[in-house]
Design an enzyme around this catalytic site. Sequence first.
Site, short mmCIF file in Angstrom:
data_model
loop_
_atom_site.label_atom_id
_atom_site.label_comp_id
_atom_site.label_asym_id
_atom_site.label_seq_id
_atom_site.Cartn_x
_atom_site.Cartn_y
_atom_site.Cartn_z
N SER A 258 0.83 -1.21 -0.03
CA SER A 258 -0.13 -0.14 -0.04
C SER A 258 1.04 1.28 0.00
CB SER A 258 -0.88 -0.02 1.25
OG SER A 258 -2.10 0.70 1.03
N LYS A 262 4.21 2.04 -2.35
CA LYS A 262 4.48 3.07 -3.02
C LYS A 262 6.10 3.55 -2.90
CE LYS A 262 -0.03 5.57 -2.03
NZ LYS A 262 -0.92 4.65 -2.49
N TRP A 349 -9.81 0.55 -5.92
CA TRP A 349 -9.20 1.85 -5.17
C TRP A 349 -7.92 2.30 -5.87
CZ3 TRP A 349 -10.65 6.45 -3.83
CH2 TRP A 349 -10.06 7.17 -3.05
N HIS A 400 -7.49 -5.71 -0.21
CA HIS A 400 -6.16 -4.99 -0.20
C HIS A 400 -5.69 -5.63 1.06
CE1 HIS A 400 -4.08 -1.21 -0.63
NE2 HIS A 400 -4.11 -0.94 0.81
C1 GCU Z 1 -5.52 4.60 1.63
C2 GCU Z 1 -4.77 5.51 0.61
C3 GCU Z 1 -3.99 4.56 -0.32
C4 GCU Z 1 -2.90 3.77 0.29
C5 GCU Z 1 -3.73 3.20 1.54
C6 GCU Z 1 -2.74 2.44 2.60
O1 GCU Z 1 -6.21 3.67 1.31
O2 GCU Z 1 -5.75 6.06 -0.12
O3 GCU Z 1 -3.14 5.43 -1.45
O4 GCU Z 1 -2.25 2.84 -0.34
O5 GCU Z 1 -4.53 4.08 2.24
O6 GCU Z 1 -1.74 2.71 2.65
O7 GCU Z 1 -3.30 1.53 3.19
#
Ligand code: GCU
Length: 420
Positions: A258, A262, A349, A400
């Site tokens: 998540s 990144k 998402w 997720h």
């Molecule tokens: C939120 C956010 C995402 C991210 C995620 C996470 O959903 O919008 O961009 O990847 O949190 O890190 O759990």
Amino acid sequence: MNLHQRKTATLLTLTSAASLFGAEPADTNYDEARVPNYSLPALLPNDSPTAAPDLRAYWETTRRAEILSLLEENVYGKTPTAAVTLKTEVLEGPTDVFDGLGRRRQIRLTISPKDHPDRSLKIEVLLYSPKSPGKKAPAFLGLNFSGNQCISLDPAIRINPASGKARGFHQDRWQVEWLLKRGYALVTSYCGDIDPDNYRHDFTDGPHPLFYENGQSRPGAKEWGTIGAWAWGLSRIRESLQDDPFIDAKRMAVIGHSRLGKCALWTGAQDKNFKMVVSNNSGAGGAALYRRCFGERIHHMLKPVGYWFCRHHASYAHREEELPTDQHMLLAAIAPRALYVASATKDQWADPRGEFLALVQAAPIYSLYGLKGLPDSKLPPPNHPVSGARVGYHLREGKHAVTAFDWGHYLDFADRQLAP
Ligand code: GCU
């Protein structure tokens, strides 16, 4: 911020992220038919050399660096390059764990700029390594969301006072014993030990102040945000393992889920010493192509998590097509090293198709090295991993998360990519 403020702010972030992202913004597009027509910025501009060896040299000497600069300026911000000193202090171990399957160590890493030895950042690093006599193990390095104690029920893991989360809270995400059985070491730190993850972020207590000069009190509009800070921390942790007796620092994968996915991608793009990179459900600002405007978009991130990026990134809200970059460039900057991208069906998402297509689009750079990309440019069905010479992808059935299914494929891929 003091420790109490830091802890409260972290909890507030968790709540605010849940309500903001839990009920997804009304303007979120999940309709493939509404993905705009787009053209991606070229990895290799038209005036690039045409002969293969020249093109590869041009990529290595010029274009890759240009792409990294564009990503710095427009997305993640520029990270200081000032030299630092690293000091490690053993807090615990090596101690045999899991019936002799491996050893645990807990280390405090203190990082200070050479020019400002009075300034420092301390990170607690938890290391598990397999007992493979006479051999150094390849390792996965990744930050965790909620304190080192969350990755396993191992009762000796030091509790991180800033996190407030229970032991083993995220043990499914890490699969420590399985990694050890497969011959891999695992190295992790709490992301908040490097830079706190909260929307009240004021850049006063992570690594940013280590490098402030002349009264500076926050990063400039094109300077590093929190993802940049985490990535910087991961590279320092890797460096601290250079002469490790149990871990082979030349065979390390950086992994993240998540927001930390990144971060794993940005770390691997900048730091060539990571031999493999794994992005698990990284989504917007990770592997997903911004120009598809599918699922999460830049304007959705501004208020709750804008601090992950440089401030200038915000100016591309609602105008993704004007970004000089897109995320295939981030993935291409990792080539020719190994890269695995994973998505999940119920994680729309994060735009699974956009994550897959970015990897497809990075193929021309792998091919400069004679390395085959993914076998097909069509999204594979769920639970059917696909791979090329140095790239892998799967779309897992489910939500997720990081699961045993994901780890099974990362480990198989690592067996091929991190072999001595
Ligand atoms: C939120 C956010 C995402 C991210 C995620 C996470 O959903 O919008 O961009 O990847 O949190 O890190 O759990």
